[in-house]
Design a protein around this motif. Structure first.
Motif, PDB file in Angstrom:
ATOM      1  N   PRO A  19     -24.991   4.957   1.344  1.00 32.97           N
ATOM      2  CA  PRO A  19     -24.721   6.421   1.768  1.00 32.97           C
ATOM      3  C   PRO A  19     -23.522   6.904   1.334  1.00 32.97           C
ATOM      4  O   PRO A  19     -23.073   8.263   1.267  1.00 32.97           O
ATOM      5  CB  PRO A  19     -24.731   6.218   3.412  1.00 32.97           C
ATOM      6  N   VAL A  20     -22.244   6.147   0.678  1.00 36.18           N
ATOM      7  CA  VAL A  20     -21.176   6.506   0.377  1.00 36.18           C
ATOM      8  C   VAL A  20     -20.715   5.877  -0.767  1.00 36.18           C
ATOM      9  O   VAL A  20     -21.017   4.621  -1.117  1.00 36.18           O
ATOM     10  CB  VAL A  20     -20.080   6.469   1.295  1.00 36.18           C
ATOM     11  N   ASN A  21     -20.159   6.635  -1.904  1.00 36.16           N
ATOM     12  CA  ASN A  21     -19.899   6.009  -3.015  1.00 36.16           C
ATOM     13  C   ASN A  21     -18.500   5.411  -3.021  1.00 36.16           C
ATOM     14  O   ASN A  21     -17.379   6.321  -2.961  1.00 36.16           O
ATOM     15  CB  ASN A  21     -19.982   6.883  -4.163  1.00 36.16           C
ATOM     16  N   GLN A  22     -17.945   4.124  -2.966  1.00 39.32           N
ATOM     17  CA  GLN A  22     -16.937   3.614  -2.670  1.00 39.32           C
ATOM     18  C   GLN A  22     -16.110   3.204  -4.046  1.00 39.32           C
ATOM     19  O   GLN A  22     -15.047   2.661  -4.090  1.00 39.32           O
ATOM     20  CB  GLN A  22     -16.954   2.446  -1.836  1.00 39.32           C
ATOM     21  N   ASP A  23     -16.827   3.623  -5.063  1.00 39.08           N
ATOM     22  CA  ASP A  23     -16.160   3.268  -6.401  1.00 39.08           C
ATOM     23  C   ASP A  23     -15.547   4.525  -6.855  1.00 39.08           C
ATOM     24  O   ASP A  23     -15.780   5.690  -6.263  1.00 39.08           O
ATOM     25  CB  ASP A  23     -17.426   3.131  -7.515  1.00 39.08           C
ATOM     26  N   PHE A  24     -14.576   4.415  -7.808  1.00 44.19           N
ATOM     27  CA  PHE A  24     -13.769   5.574  -8.200  1.00 44.19           C
ATOM     28  C   PHE A  24     -13.412   5.121  -9.826  1.00 44.19           C
ATOM     29  O   PHE A  24     -12.797   3.873  -9.815  1.00 44.19           O
ATOM     30  CB  PHE A  24     -12.581   5.893  -7.351  1.00 44.19           C
ATOM     31  N   HIS A  25     -13.298   6.173 -10.621  1.00 48.92           N
ATOM     32  CA  HIS A  25     -13.076   5.808 -11.775  1.00 48.92           C
ATOM     33  C   HIS A  25     -12.295   7.044 -12.552  1.00 48.92           C
ATOM     34  O   HIS A  25     -12.252   8.031 -11.886  1.00 48.92           O
ATOM     35  CB  HIS A  25     -14.109   5.436 -12.893  1.00 48.92           C
ATOM     36  N   GLY A  26     -11.370   6.696 -13.272  1.00 50.45           N
ATOM     37  CA  GLY A  26     -10.718   7.983 -14.031  1.00 50.45           C
ATOM     38  C   GLY A  26      -9.982   7.685 -15.306  1.00 50.45           C
ATOM     39  O   GLY A  26     -10.125   6.406 -15.772  1.00 50.45           O
ATOM     40  N   LEU A  27      -9.983   8.359 -16.359  1.00 50.74           N
ATOM     41  CA  LEU A  27      -9.300   8.487 -17.657  1.00 50.74           C
ATOM     42  C   LEU A  27      -8.340   9.448 -17.989  1.00 50.74           C
ATOM     43  O   LEU A  27      -8.602  10.719 -17.401  1.00 50.74           O
ATOM     44  CB  LEU A  27     -10.558   8.811 -18.463  1.00 50.74           C
ATOM     45  N   MET A  28      -7.053   9.113 -18.674  1.00 45.92           N
ATOM     46  CA  MET A  28      -6.150   9.913 -18.779  1.00 45.92           C
ATOM     47  C   MET A  28      -6.071   9.884 -20.651  1.00 45.92           C
ATOM     48  O   MET A  28      -5.648   8.765 -21.124  1.00 45.92           O
ATOM     49  CB  MET A  28      -5.053   9.998 -18.355  1.00 45.92           C
ATOM     50  N   ILE A  29      -6.089  11.029 -21.377  1.00 44.42           N
ATOM     51  CA  ILE A  29      -5.660  11.000 -22.785  1.00 44.42           C
ATOM     52  C   ILE A  29      -4.820  12.051 -22.753  1.00 44.42           C
ATOM     53  O   ILE A  29      -4.966  13.317 -22.893  1.00 44.42           O
ATOM     54  CB  ILE A  29      -7.051  11.409 -23.735  1.00 44.42           C
ATOM     55  N   PRO A  30      -3.530  11.980 -23.083  1.00 42.93           N
ATOM     56  CA  PRO A  30      -2.380  12.710 -23.169  1.00 42.93           C
ATOM     57  C   PRO A  30      -2.634  13.454 -24.324  1.00 42.93           C
ATOM     58  O   PRO A  30      -2.867  12.901 -25.441  1.00 42.93           O
ATOM     59  CB  PRO A  30      -1.133  11.866 -23.064  1.00 42.93           C
ATOM     60  N   ASP A  31      -2.207  14.640 -24.307  1.00 44.78           N
ATOM     61  CA  ASP A  31      -2.274  15.645 -25.575  1.00 44.78           C
ATOM     62  C   ASP A  31      -0.730  15.949 -26.054  1.00 44.78           C
ATOM     63  O   ASP A  31      -0.577  16.813 -26.705  1.00 44.78           O
ATOM     64  CB  ASP A  31      -3.039  16.885 -25.318  1.00 44.78           C
ATOM     65  N   ASN A  32       0.085  15.133 -25.765  1.00 51.04           N
ATOM     66  CA  ASN A  32       1.614  15.389 -26.137  1.00 51.04           C
ATOM     67  C   ASN A  32       2.049  14.079 -26.717  1.00 51.04           C
ATOM     68  O   ASN A  32       1.426  13.258 -27.162  1.00 51.04           O
ATOM     69  CB  ASN A  32       2.500  16.089 -24.946  1.00 51.04           C
ATOM     70  N   GLU A  59      -9.923   5.619  -4.554  1.00 48.66           N
ATOM     71  CA  GLU A  59      -9.444   6.794  -4.959  1.00 48.66           C
ATOM     72  C   GLU A  59      -7.924   6.884  -5.161  1.00 48.66           C
ATOM     73  O   GLU A  59      -7.429   7.163  -6.314  1.00 48.66           O
ATOM     74  CB  GLU A  59      -9.851   7.982  -4.261  1.00 48.66           C
ATOM     75  N   SER A  60      -7.474   6.374  -4.316  1.00 43.23           N
ATOM     76  CA  SER A  60      -5.764   6.260  -4.234  1.00 43.23           C
ATOM     77  C   SER A  60      -5.173   5.651  -5.325  1.00 43.23           C
ATOM     78  O   SER A  60      -4.176   5.885  -6.029  1.00 43.23           O
ATOM     79  CB  SER A  60      -5.611   5.916  -2.726  1.00 43.23           C
ATOM     80  N   ALA A  61      -5.858   4.364  -5.801  1.00 41.97           N
ATOM     81  CA  ALA A  61      -5.425   3.314  -6.577  1.00 41.97           C
ATOM     82  C   ALA A  61      -5.622   3.820  -8.049  1.00 41.97           C
ATOM     83  O   ALA A  61      -4.814   3.863  -8.649  1.00 41.97           O
ATOM     84  CB  ALA A  61      -6.226   2.231  -6.469  1.00 41.97           C
ATOM     85  N   VAL A  62      -6.544   4.489  -8.244  1.00 43.21           N
ATOM     86  CA  VAL A  62      -7.096   5.145  -9.506  1.00 43.21           C
ATOM     87  C   VAL A  62      -6.177   6.401  -9.767  1.00 43.21           C
ATOM     88  O   VAL A  62      -5.351   6.550 -10.898  1.00 43.21           O
ATOM     89  CB  VAL A  62      -8.583   5.412  -9.893  1.00 43.21           C
ATOM     90  N   ALA A  63      -6.272   7.215  -9.022  1.00 42.11           N
ATOM     91  CA  ALA A  63      -5.465   8.681  -9.094  1.00 42.11           C
ATOM     92  C   ALA A  63      -3.989   8.344  -9.143  1.00 42.11           C
ATOM     93  O   ALA A  63      -3.231   8.901  -9.847  1.00 42.11           O
ATOM     94  CB  ALA A  63      -5.811   9.585  -7.971  1.00 42.11           C
ATOM     95  N   GLY A  64      -3.581   7.361  -8.139  1.00 44.44           N
ATOM     96  CA  GLY A  64      -2.227   7.183  -8.086  1.00 44.44           C
ATOM     97  C   GLY A  64      -1.603   6.475  -9.333  1.00 44.44           C
ATOM     98  O   GLY A  64      -0.586   6.781 -10.155  1.00 44.44           O
ATOM     99  N   PHE A  65      -2.537   5.671  -9.968  1.00 42.59           N
ATOM    100  CA  PHE A  65      -2.089   4.816 -11.258  1.00 42.59           C
ATOM    101  C   PHE A  65      -2.034   5.783 -12.057  1.00 42.59           C
ATOM    102  O   PHE A  65      -1.075   5.844 -13.217  1.00 42.59           O
ATOM    103  CB  PHE A  65      -2.948   3.799 -11.515  1.00 42.59           C
ATOM    104  N   LEU A  66      -2.889   6.874 -12.418  1.00 40.46           N
ATOM    105  CA  LEU A  66      -3.000   7.573 -13.804  1.00 40.46           C
ATOM    106  C   LEU A  66      -1.833   8.714 -13.537  1.00 40.46           C
ATOM    107  O   LEU A  66      -1.409   9.225 -14.582  1.00 40.46           O
ATOM    108  CB  LEU A  66      -4.393   8.468 -14.033  1.00 40.46           C
ATOM    109  N   SER A  67      -1.662   8.940 -12.413  1.00 36.94           N
ATOM    110  CA  SER A  67      -0.348   9.701 -12.176  1.00 36.94           C
ATOM    111  C   SER A  67       0.992   9.196 -12.486  1.00 36.94           C
ATOM    112  O   SER A  67       1.942   9.653 -13.078  1.00 36.94           O
ATOM    113  CB  SER A  67      -0.143  10.224 -10.927  1.00 36.94           C
TER     114      SER A  67
END
Length: 576
Positions: A19-32, A59-67
């Motif tokens: 019923p709920v997606n407990q996965d989370f993923h993210g990608l960051m490619i800086p442009d500077n 979500e906190s682990a991925v978003a926090g890391f990329l920030s």
């Protein structure tokens, strides 16, 4: 020659039959500039099914890391930056569980797996906790690069033995691999790889061509068709081009596309500065006292000597000094002046420190008392900590590079030899095979071609303290002649008390440890060295503990009298 890292990516996530997606993923490619200094980050997290809040953890682990990863200092290495961020995130997740209704049942708390791929220059850095997987695909072969942190209790029952938020301590797997154009990295959660063979995943990716989003969707669709009943996530990163590892000359060219400064004379103006007079001149650089006409403040203006135009190594040191000065913030390190000001040529502007060098101070104050030396050493150490916090090693600590102003404040100068972990990852060779600082003050390991850690600065500081106290060097001139470890092991520390008998023995013991030829046998922190310079350490107290009659004379004689009385009574009791 390609000078920039470029990739093609694809990603997809699906809750599957849950019923709920407990996965989370993210990608960051800086442009500077961070594309070069920090690289590309790809992260994936998988919540645990026993928890109703693990999707928040993911979500906190991925978003926090990329920030937070991109907020760490440019001077830090990838390993230092990522591990600091991951441990902070782990502590936060664990604290959330401890403060929640799940504090006595961690399997229902803020827990998730976490895997991250960081691509910097021509190297892939992998950090891994849990059982998500990172694969590398070369040609048609898919190779698993991570290890599953899962314990199987039975054929059908297993549990994670390592995850984000599971405990206060976090043990992180770390791996680096070189990358080449055409390499493909695949990050997937267990909902995918438990239902697809590696060769099937490789075939799906290969058949999708350049549409990696389609490949990620097909991986998930195939796993669902094979019976997966878990959340499913997939990320695919294909390396299109990588920058060649840069030589020192290329690093200079990137850092300073500027012409050499003209020969300066008093009264001349340069970028809003008016030259007053020369301060210092050497074969490497010329330093002038100047005034900033906008603020009327005096500054030191340093320009490379014209002879360095054909000396790439010396130019690399000058460029490094400019880079370092802009990032350090300490009252014991000379600050850069107006770092944002546009330069018309190559120079370094710093605050002007009116005073004298430590070398001149020692000539003016021979045989200083121990307390004065301690105070100087503590200020030097505070300056060094500003470097070490940013994962930099000064590497050229010597009396000429230490200034003492009119208020007695110690200020470190000259950062041309500084080793910067974050920049070292971009260079062609890991380390030069020679020490970059003054030979008589450099740590012995640098003469054997070993990289200089912060313990090398500790050694240099201890040499300076030894010289201040005795006027001598602890190993004489033998260190610059080192060529192998056998010679290093034969180095013998000459006690400072041989030159100055008023020094406490425990001060010599502290100096001997800080000056140990082997870096791992020196102090684990500068603070411990400074502490032992002020009072006897535990080892000294154990070895030189005074006898009981000196520590407790009354108790000694009372105890002795009691023993004599007991012996007398026993003699009477057994008399026939």
């Amino acid at each position: 020659m390609t000078t920039q890292l470029s990739v093609t990516t694809g990603q997809h996530s699906d809750k599957g039959r849950k019923p709920v997606n407990q996965d989370f993923h993210g990608l960051m490619i800086p442009d500077n500039h961070q594309l070069r200094s920090k690289g590309i980050a790809v992260a994936i997290a998988d919540g645990i099914s026993s928890s109703n809040v693990s999707q928040i953890a993911s979500e906190s682990a991925v978003a926090g890391f990329l920030s937070d990863y991109y907020s760490t200092p440019d001077s830090w290495s990838v390993k230092q930056s990522a591990q600091r961020v991951l441990r902070a995130s782990n502590a936060w997740l664990h604290a959330q569980t401890r403060q929640s209704q799940y504090r006595y049942d961690q399997d229902r708390g803020y827990v998730c797996t976490f895997s991250v791929l960081i691509l910097k220059s021509a190297t892939a850095h992998l950090f891994h906790v849990g059982d998500a997987r990172i694969y590398r695909m070369q040609g048609n072969a898919l190779e698993q690069l991570t290890t599953d942190h899962r314990v199987w209790l039975s054929r059908d029952d297993s549990c994670l033995n390592r995850a984000m938020g599971l405990s206060q301590q976090l043990d992180i797997d770390y791996l680096t691999v070189p990358v080449w154009p055409g390499d493909t990295f695949v990050l997937v959660t267990d909902g995918v790889y438990e239902h697809l063979m590696a060769r099937d995943m490789a075939s799906i990716i290969q058949d999708s061509g350049d549409d990696l989003d389609a490949a990620a969707r097909q991986l998930i669709a195939s796993a669902l068709a094979a019976g997966s009943d878990d959340n499913l996530s997939a990320q695919i990163v294909r390396i299109d081009s990588v920058p060649a590892r840069k030589s020192n000359e290329e690093v200079i060219r990137d850092a300073h596309q500027l012409p050499f400064a003209p020969e300066l004379v008093p009264g001349q103006r340069l970028d809003g500065y008016r030259i007053l007079r020369p301060i210092h001149a050497s074969s490497r650089s010329h330093v002038y006292l100047a005034v900033d006409e906008a603020s009327n403040r005096q500054i030191a203006l340093k320009v490379p000597a014209m002879e360095l135009q054909q000396d790439p190594q010396a130019l690399a040191q000058f460029s490094t000094e400019h880079w370092v000065a802009q990032r350090l913030d300490s009252p014991h390190v000379v600050p850069s002046f107006a770092p944002e000001r546009q330069h018309s040529c190559l120079y370094l502007a710093t605050e002007y420190v009116p005073g004298i060098s430590l070398k001149q101070w020692l000539l003016d104050n021979p045989g200083p008392d121990l307390e004065t030396v301690r105070q100087l050493a503590e200020q030097i150490a505070r300056g060094l900590r500003a470097f070490h916090r940013l994962e930099m090693v000064h590497q050229d600590l010597k009396p000429e590079n230490i200034l003492i102003d009119r208020q007695g404040t110690v200020v470190l100068i000259d950062f041309g030899a500084t080793r910067i972990a974050g920049l070292q990852e971009l260079r062609e060779h890991d380390e030069p095979s020679w020490p970059r600082g003054a030979a008589l003050f450099s740590a012995p390991e640098t003469f054997l071609g070993e990289p200089a850690g912060w313990q090398a600065d500790q050694f240099s500081l201890a040499v300076i303290i030894y010289q201040l106290l005795t006027g001598q060097l602890p190993y004489g001139t033998r260190i610059p002649g080192l060529r192998n470890r056998s010679q290093l092991r034969r180095l013998n520390y000459q006690p400072a008390r041989l030159h100055r008998d008023d020094l406490p023995g425990w001060v010599d013991l502290a100096l001997a440890r800080a000056l140990h030829p082997e870096p791992h046998k020196r102090y684990p922190a500068l603070s411990e060295f400074l502490f032992d310079l002020r009072q006897p350490g535990h080892n000294w107290q154990q070895q030189h503990r005074p006898p009981l009659i000196e520590r407790h004379p009354v108790g000694f004689w009372q105890g002795l009298s009691a023993l004599l009385l007991l012996a007398l009574m026993l003699s009477f009791a057994y008399r026939p």
